[in-house]
Every structure is written in C-alpha cells, then in structure tokens.
Design an enzyme around this catalytic site. Structure first.
Site, PDB file in Angstrom:
ATOM      1  N   LEU A  83      33.990  28.411   2.907  1.00 54.20           N
ATOM      2  CA  LEU A  83      34.860  27.619   2.018  1.00 54.20           C
ATOM      3  C   LEU A  83      34.371  27.596   0.578  1.00 54.20           C
ATOM      4  CD1 LEU A  83      34.555  25.538   4.887  1.00 54.20           C
ATOM      5  CD2 LEU A  83      36.694  24.899   3.788  1.00 54.20           C
ATOM      6  N   GLU A  86      35.103  28.428  -6.406  1.00 48.75           N
ATOM      7  CA  GLU A  86      35.653  27.719  -7.550  1.00 48.75           C
ATOM      8  C   GLU A  86      37.109  27.503  -7.174  1.00 48.75           C
ATOM      9  OE1 GLU A  86      34.309  26.485 -10.214  1.00 48.75           O
ATOM     10  OE2 GLU A  86      32.300  27.288  -9.963  1.00 48.75           O
ATOM     11  N   THR A 139      43.934  30.344   0.618  1.00 48.02           N
ATOM     12  CA  THR A 139      44.980  29.473   0.075  1.00 48.02           C
ATOM     13  C   THR A 139      46.363  30.126   0.148  1.00 48.02           C
ATOM     14  OG1 THR A 139      45.746  28.512  -2.010  1.00 48.02           O
ATOM     15  CG2 THR A 139      44.345  30.420  -2.201  1.00 48.02           C
ATOM     16  N   ASP A 140      47.399  29.289   0.105  1.00 48.86           N
ATOM     17  CA  ASP A 140      48.765  29.835   0.036  1.00 48.86           C
ATOM     18  C   ASP A 140      49.067  30.417  -1.344  1.00 48.86           C
ATOM     19  OD1 ASP A 140      48.942  27.465  -1.402  1.00 48.86           O
ATOM     20  OD2 ASP A 140      50.629  26.632  -0.261  1.00 48.86           O
ATOM     21  N   GLU A 141      48.208  30.111  -2.337  1.00 50.61           N
ATOM     22  CA  GLU A 141      48.497  30.569  -3.712  1.00 50.61           C
ATOM     23  C   GLU A 141      48.443  32.090  -3.834  1.00 50.61           C
ATOM     24  OE1 GLU A 141      46.920  28.468  -6.986  1.00 50.61           O
ATOM     25  OE2 GLU A 141      47.066  26.537  -5.994  1.00 50.61           O
ATOM     26  N   TYR A 164      42.518  32.079 -10.538  1.00 45.24           N
ATOM     27  CA  TYR A 164      42.037  31.521  -9.263  1.00 45.24           C
ATOM     28  C   TYR A 164      42.665  32.254  -8.085  1.00 45.24           C
ATOM     29  CZ  TYR A 164      42.132  28.475  -5.145  1.00 45.24           C
ATOM     30  OH  TYR A 164      42.059  28.000  -3.857  1.00 45.24           O
ATOM     31  N   LYS A 168      41.009  34.670  -5.164  1.00 45.10           N
ATOM     32  CA  LYS A 168      41.093  34.381  -3.726  1.00 45.10           C
ATOM     33  C   LYS A 168      41.772  35.552  -3.001  1.00 45.10           C
ATOM     34  CE  LYS A 168      40.107  31.127  -1.697  1.00 45.10           C
ATOM     35  NZ  LYS A 168      38.814  30.715  -1.051  1.00 45.10           N
TER      36      LYS A 168
HETATM   37  P1  NAD Z   1      35.858  22.126  -3.891  1.00 45.45           P
HETATM   38  O1  NAD Z   1      35.917  22.649  -5.286  1.00 45.45           O
HETATM   39  O2  NAD Z   1      36.066  20.679  -3.634  1.00 45.45           O
HETATM   40  O3  NAD Z   1      34.451  22.504  -3.233  1.00 45.45           O
HETATM   41  C1  NAD Z   1      33.865  23.763  -3.389  1.00 45.45           C
HETATM   42  C2  NAD Z   1      32.451  23.706  -2.837  1.00 45.45           C
HETATM   43  O4  NAD Z   1      31.879  25.005  -2.990  1.00 45.45           O
HETATM   44  C3  NAD Z   1      31.542  22.719  -3.594  1.00 45.45           C
HETATM   45  O5  NAD Z   1      30.746  22.004  -2.686  1.00 45.45           O
HETATM   46  C4  NAD Z   1      30.680  23.629  -4.460  1.00 45.45           C
HETATM   47  O6  NAD Z   1      29.406  23.093  -4.736  1.00 45.45           O
HETATM   48  C5  NAD Z   1      30.608  24.882  -3.596  1.00 45.45           C
HETATM   49  N1  NAD Z   1      30.342  26.088  -4.402  1.00 45.45           N
HETATM   50  C6  NAD Z   1      31.016  26.492  -5.506  1.00 45.45           C
HETATM   51  N2  NAD Z   1      30.457  27.618  -6.002  1.00 45.45           N
HETATM   52  C7  NAD Z   1      29.435  27.942  -5.174  1.00 45.45           C
HETATM   53  C8  NAD Z   1      28.497  28.993  -5.132  1.00 45.45           C
HETATM   54  N3  NAD Z   1      28.464  29.949  -6.081  1.00 45.45           N
HETATM   55  N4  NAD Z   1      27.592  29.030  -4.129  1.00 45.45           N
HETATM   56  C9  NAD Z   1      27.592  28.066  -3.171  1.00 45.45           C
HETATM   57  N5  NAD Z   1      28.452  27.029  -3.153  1.00 45.45           N
HETATM   58  C10 NAD Z   1      29.358  26.968  -4.152  1.00 45.45           C
HETATM   59  O7  NAD Z   1      36.899  23.024  -3.076  1.00 45.45           O
HETATM   60  P2  NAD Z   1      37.908  22.600  -1.919  1.00 45.45           P
HETATM   61  O8  NAD Z   1      39.128  22.059  -2.512  1.00 45.45           O
HETATM   62  O9  NAD Z   1      37.173  21.826  -0.901  1.00 45.45           O
HETATM   63  O10 NAD Z   1      38.268  24.046  -1.328  1.00 45.45           O
HETATM   64  C11 NAD Z   1      37.450  24.644  -0.342  1.00 45.45           C
HETATM   65  C12 NAD Z   1      38.039  25.997   0.019  1.00 45.45           C
HETATM   66  O11 NAD Z   1      39.343  25.851   0.534  1.00 45.45           O
HETATM   67  C13 NAD Z   1      38.161  26.963  -1.165  1.00 45.45           C
HETATM   68  O12 NAD Z   1      37.822  28.249  -0.709  1.00 45.45           O
HETATM   69  C14 NAD Z   1      39.606  26.874  -1.566  1.00 45.45           C
HETATM   70  O13 NAD Z   1      40.044  28.092  -2.130  1.00 45.45           O
HETATM   71  C15 NAD Z   1      40.267  26.651  -0.209  1.00 45.45           C
HETATM   72  N6  NAD Z   1      41.531  25.902  -0.247  1.00 45.45           N
HETATM   73  C16 NAD Z   1      41.615  24.705  -0.915  1.00 45.45           C
HETATM   74  C17 NAD Z   1      42.809  23.990  -0.861  1.00 45.45           C
HETATM   75  C18 NAD Z   1      42.942  22.657  -1.566  1.00 45.45           C
HETATM   76  O14 NAD Z   1      44.047  22.101  -1.591  1.00 45.45           O
HETATM   77  N7  NAD Z   1      41.883  22.068  -2.115  1.00 45.45           N
HETATM   78  C19 NAD Z   1      43.899  24.499  -0.163  1.00 45.45           C
HETATM   79  C20 NAD Z   1      43.774  25.732   0.479  1.00 45.45           C
HETATM   80  C21 NAD Z   1      42.582  26.410   0.455  1.00 45.45           C
HETATM   81  O1  DAU Z   2      48.051  25.461  -2.662  1.00 47.47           O
HETATM   82  C1  DAU Z   2      46.686  25.376  -2.369  1.00 47.47           C
HETATM   83  C2  DAU Z   2      45.920  25.113  -3.639  1.00 47.47           C
HETATM   84  O2  DAU Z   2      46.178  23.769  -4.013  1.00 47.47           O
HETATM   85  C3  DAU Z   2      44.424  25.343  -3.511  1.00 47.47           C
HETATM   86  O3  DAU Z   2      44.188  26.695  -3.231  1.00 47.47           O
HETATM   87  C4  DAU Z   2      43.693  24.945  -4.787  1.00 47.47           C
HETATM   88  O4  DAU Z   2      42.285  25.064  -4.613  1.00 47.47           O
HETATM   89  C5  DAU Z   2      44.039  23.513  -5.108  1.00 47.47           C
HETATM   90  O5  DAU Z   2      43.443  23.143  -6.333  1.00 47.47           O
HETATM   91  C6  DAU Z   2      45.538  23.324  -5.188  1.00 47.47           C
HETATM   92  O6  DAU Z   2      46.095  24.012  -6.337  1.00 47.47           O
HETATM   93  P1  DAU Z   2      47.248  23.367  -7.241  1.00 47.47           P
HETATM   94  O7  DAU Z   2      47.219  24.001  -8.564  1.00 47.47           O
HETATM   95  O8  DAU Z   2      48.542  23.345  -6.505  1.00 47.47           O
HETATM   96  O9  DAU Z   2      46.697  21.849  -7.294  1.00 47.47           O
HETATM   97  P2  DAU Z   2      46.611  20.799  -8.487  1.00 47.47           P
HETATM   98  O10 DAU Z   2      46.238  19.484  -7.877  1.00 47.47           O
HETATM   99  O11 DAU Z   2      45.766  21.305  -9.604  1.00 47.47           O
HETATM  100  O12 DAU Z   2      48.105  20.714  -9.008  1.00 47.47           O
HETATM  101  C7  DAU Z   2      49.149  20.319  -8.135  1.00 47.47           C
HETATM  102  C8  DAU Z   2      50.444  20.345  -8.944  1.00 47.47           C
HETATM  103  O13 DAU Z   2      50.397  19.296  -9.920  1.00 47.47           O
HETATM  104  C9  DAU Z   2      50.643  21.623  -9.740  1.00 47.47           C
HETATM  105  O14 DAU Z   2      52.035  21.902  -9.809  1.00 47.47           O
HETATM  106  C10 DAU Z   2      50.136  21.284 -11.135  1.00 47.47           C
HETATM  107  C11 DAU Z   2      50.482  19.815 -11.256  1.00 47.47           C
HETATM  108  N1  DAU Z   2      49.566  18.997 -12.074  1.00 47.47           N
HETATM  109  C12 DAU Z   2      48.237  19.061 -11.820  1.00 47.47           C
HETATM  110  C13 DAU Z   2      47.345  18.292 -12.551  1.00 47.47           C
HETATM  111  C14 DAU Z   2      45.852  18.391 -12.279  1.00 47.47           C
HETATM  112  C15 DAU Z   2      50.087  18.127 -13.041  1.00 47.47           C
HETATM  113  O15 DAU Z   2      51.308  18.064 -13.248  1.00 47.47           O
HETATM  114  N2  DAU Z   2      49.203  17.366 -13.747  1.00 47.47           N
HETATM  115  C16 DAU Z   2      47.851  17.419 -13.547  1.00 47.47           C
HETATM  116  O16 DAU Z   2      47.093  16.688 -14.242  1.00 47.47           O
END
Ligand code: NAD
Ligand code: DAU
Length: 357
Positions: A83, A86, A139-141, A164, A168
C-alpha cells in the site's frame, strides 16, 4: 497455514486498517509493517495493536532497493500487501517526481526483492513461488474519468490523467509484467475513494470535517459537480483480506462503495451532520462553503462496478454510507488531538499555497 506478511504503508490511512484487520484476525501470522513514516505515516494510527506479539515495525523507504532486499531476507515473507505510496492527487500536480520514485521505483524494488527471495532470481527456479503472493493495492483513478453514465470494470482500458494516477498505472503494469515475465504470483485491487478514521486531512472528507470544526473555509474545486464513489475504509481492508487469500492468481478485482456523491452534496451533508453534533443552528457550517480554482486535469466522475468481487468472493460493503459517515465524524470529534497533531508543522504551509487563486 502460518504466514509472514509484509504490509507496506501500514502507518498510513488504509494501511493501518489493513494491519489491524490482519494482526487481530490472524494471530498465527506475523505482520511486518514496512513504512518510511512520511508526512502521511503515523504510528499513532496503530496504537491499539502495536503491542500484539505478532506485529513488527520496520522503518524503511521502499525507494532504497538495498534496504528493501535486506528486510525481505530478514523476515522471509510468504506474502506482501503493498500500500505504500504517495497518494494525494494535488501533491502529484505540485511535485510529480516523488510519485514516480515511491509509486513506480518503490514498487519495482519490492517486486525485485520478492523475486529474489522467492524465485531465486539467479537460477530462475519457480519452486519458491509456491504458497507466495504479492498483492498490489491500486486505485480506480488508473481508468481515467467517466461521463455521467457507465462504470469502471476490470476490463476498462487504463487512461490516467494526473501524475498520481499515471504513477499508479505504471506500478500496476509492472506488477502484471512481473507475473507474465517471471511468474510472480500476484493479485491486484483497484479501489474507489475511501473514508473513515485516520484519514489524513488533505483529502476532501477529513479536510472538511477539520475545517467545519475549526470554522475555516471549505474549498470546493470548480463547480463541485465532480463525482466520487465512497467506501468505508474497513470494508476496503476486508476486501483486501478476501482477495489476498482467495483471489485468483494473476487476477484483478475492482472494489467500490456502490455509493456515488457529487462533492457539493457530500460537503453539504457533512455540514448538516456536524451542525447537529456541534450544537450549531442548521445552515451555519454551510456558510463556510467556498468555491475555489479547479484542480487541473480534474476527473469528472469515478464509479466502480464491483460485481466481480461480489460474485466470485462474496464481498459487499458491510456498512451503509450513513453508518460509515456517522462513525467517521464521531471518530474525528473524539480524536481532535490526533487532528491537531497531524495538522501542525508543514500542513498549514501546504494549504496556504494550495488555495491561493
Ligand atoms: P496514505 O498517504 O494515507 O499513506 C501512505 C503510507 O505510505 C504512509 O504511511 C507513508 O508513510 C507510506 N509511504 C509513503 N512513501 C513511502 C516510501 N517511499 N517508503 C515507505 N513507505 C512510504 O495513503 P492511503 O490513502 O492510505 O493509500 C494507501 C494505498 O491505497 C495507496 O497505494 C493508494 O494509491 C491506494 N488507494 C487509496 C485510496 C484512497 O481513497 N485513499 C483509494 C484506492 C487506492
Ligand atoms: O479514487 C481513489 C482515489 O481517491 C485514491 O487513489 C487517492 O489516493 C485518493 O486521494 C482519492 O483521490 P481524489 O482526488 O478523488 O480524492 P480527494 O479527497 O483529493 O478529492 C475528492 C474530490 O473532492 C475530488 O473531486 C477533488 C475534490 N476536492 C478535494 C479537495 C482536497 C475539493 O473540491 N476540494 C478539496 O479541498
């Protein structure tokens, strides 16, 4: 079967829930949390499980190939759940290189280390792969953007738009390439937007909760009509558990919330719920809504078709959005010290530059 599983990024938002799910559900497994503790990593997220005898922590940067190989040799994992990344789109627009390093090079370093200890890369013997698995969390992105109709399926063509999602997508391709070329046993999950406890307040839901509590503006990009499919983070952790154990080798699974919201409606919902919790007059927090400059390359809509994981593995979200959002708001209200800690330091500097017109 006893297992040793390396979970990368276990100190982050989703990773911490995956570590908790595995460490508590499988006391016979050894869970090694491998994390560099970047701004997004926080060991506080694991304070309820870090005393467990089957939990270990290694502070490792996955960009350091040598360190990664050494930690793999030390722990001899039978599985990897990857997981670490960035993860914030806006940061990738400001500085793409960090995303290439961690998300692409870091993933390749992990694949190389797994191949080295499992497959004996020098001889090409595939024997060591038996009972092993590399689970890549994506991710779905990577699928790009939808119009007002349709869903992403496992067969949707990749079409990433942000640095990003491009990083991915590249990491997903490397994982599949190692499967096809070297026989690396792998599964891959592409999930929609998560929300829940420990969510770093740079993302929409925790940012708005933080700002509502503190009476700060709620920045809505563009017209606010962008749509995301939200899933409670613990249901993502449960999906990862299922796919890691029961997913078909080489297969990909989409994971989603069956729960689409336009950003503006979601933020209004948060305002309404927090007005009640904070004892404010209805409509008070909504006055904080501020339309700001749009995100460049902003994807209009994400929506996941999660029927494959539902039909093949029986997974379905266990909480409704109403329940999940209530749990999330309660968690942030009860953990304002966590929120204050993670929003100190560089956090404010980042936001001050982010929202300048
Ligand atoms: P996050 O940013 O909250 O956490 C990332 C973690 O990775 C942190 O603990 C950080 O310290 C660690 N990390 C970053 N760079 C590193 C490195 N070089 N070496 C070791 N550790 C490192 O991320 P998240 O939102 O928990 O997402 C986790 C995973 O799930 C990611 O791969 C992201 O692409 C994927 N994902 C996230 C979402 C979402 O909505 N947040 C949705 C779908 C998929
Ligand atoms: O779809 C999965 C992804 O969801 C993950 O892969 C990413 O790690 C995660 O960050 C997230 O990406 P998004 O860009 O969709 O999430 P974010 O919370 O940054 O933004 C959600 C939506 O809200 C997007 O349309 C941008 C908008 N937004 C976001 C922020 C931070 C705003 O309008 N205002 C804001 O301040």
């Amino acid at each position: 079967m006893k297992q040793t599983i390396i979970i990368t990024g276990g100190a982050g938002f989703i990773g911490s829930h995956v570590v908790r799910e595995f460490a508590t559900k499988y006391p016979d497994y050894t869970i090694v949390n491998l994390d560099a503790l970047t701004y997004a990593g926080n060991l506080e997220n694991l304070k309820d499980v870090d005393h467990l005898p089957n939990y270990k922590f290694e502070k490792i940067d996955i960009c350091d190939a040598q360190a990664v190989l050494e930690v793999f040799k030390k722990h001899q994992p039978t599985g990897v759940i990857h997981l670490a990344a960035e993860s914030h789109v806006d940061r990738s627009i400001a500085d793409p290189s960090a995303f290439v390093m961690t998300n692409v090079i870091g993933t390749v370093n992990l694949l190389n280390a797994a191949r080295e200890i499992w497959n004996d890369a020098s001889t090409g013997s595939a024997k060591g792969y038996e009972g092993k698995r590399f689970h890549h969390v994506s991710t779905d992105e990577v699928f790009g953007a939808l119009g007002s109709e349709g869903f992403f399926t496992e067969d949707t063509k990749y079409d990433p738009h942000s640095p990003y999602s491009a990083s991915k997508a590249a990491s997903d391709h490397f994982v599949r390439a190692y499967h096809d070329t070297y026989g690396m046993p792998m599964v891959l999950t592409n999930c929609s937007n998560n929300y829940g406890p420990n969510h770093f307040p740079e993302k929409l839901i925790p940012l708005c909760i933080h700002n509502i509590i503190n009476n700060k503006p709620l920045p809505i990009y563009g017209d606010g009509k962008y749509t995301r499919d939200w899933l409670f983070v613990i249901d993502h952790a449960k999906a990862i558990d299922l796919v890691f154990h029961q997913g078909k080798n080489g297969d990909c699974y989409n994971v989603g919330g069956f729960n689409e919201w336009q950003n503006i409606d979601l933020v209004k919902e948060l305002c309404q719920q927090l007005d009640t919790k904070l004892g404010r007059e209805p409509g008070t927090s909504a006055q904080l809504i501020t339309f700001v400059k749009d995100r460049p390359g902003h994807d209009l809509r994400y929506a996941i078709d999660a029927n494959k994981i539902n039909k093949e593995l029986g997974w379905y979200p266990s909480v409704t959005f109403e329940q999940g959002l209530a749990k999330t708001i309660d968690w942030f209200m009860d953990n304002q010290e966590w929120l204050n800690n993670v929003t100190s330091g560089d956090y404010q500097k980042y936001y001050d530059t982010q929202y300048q017109e």
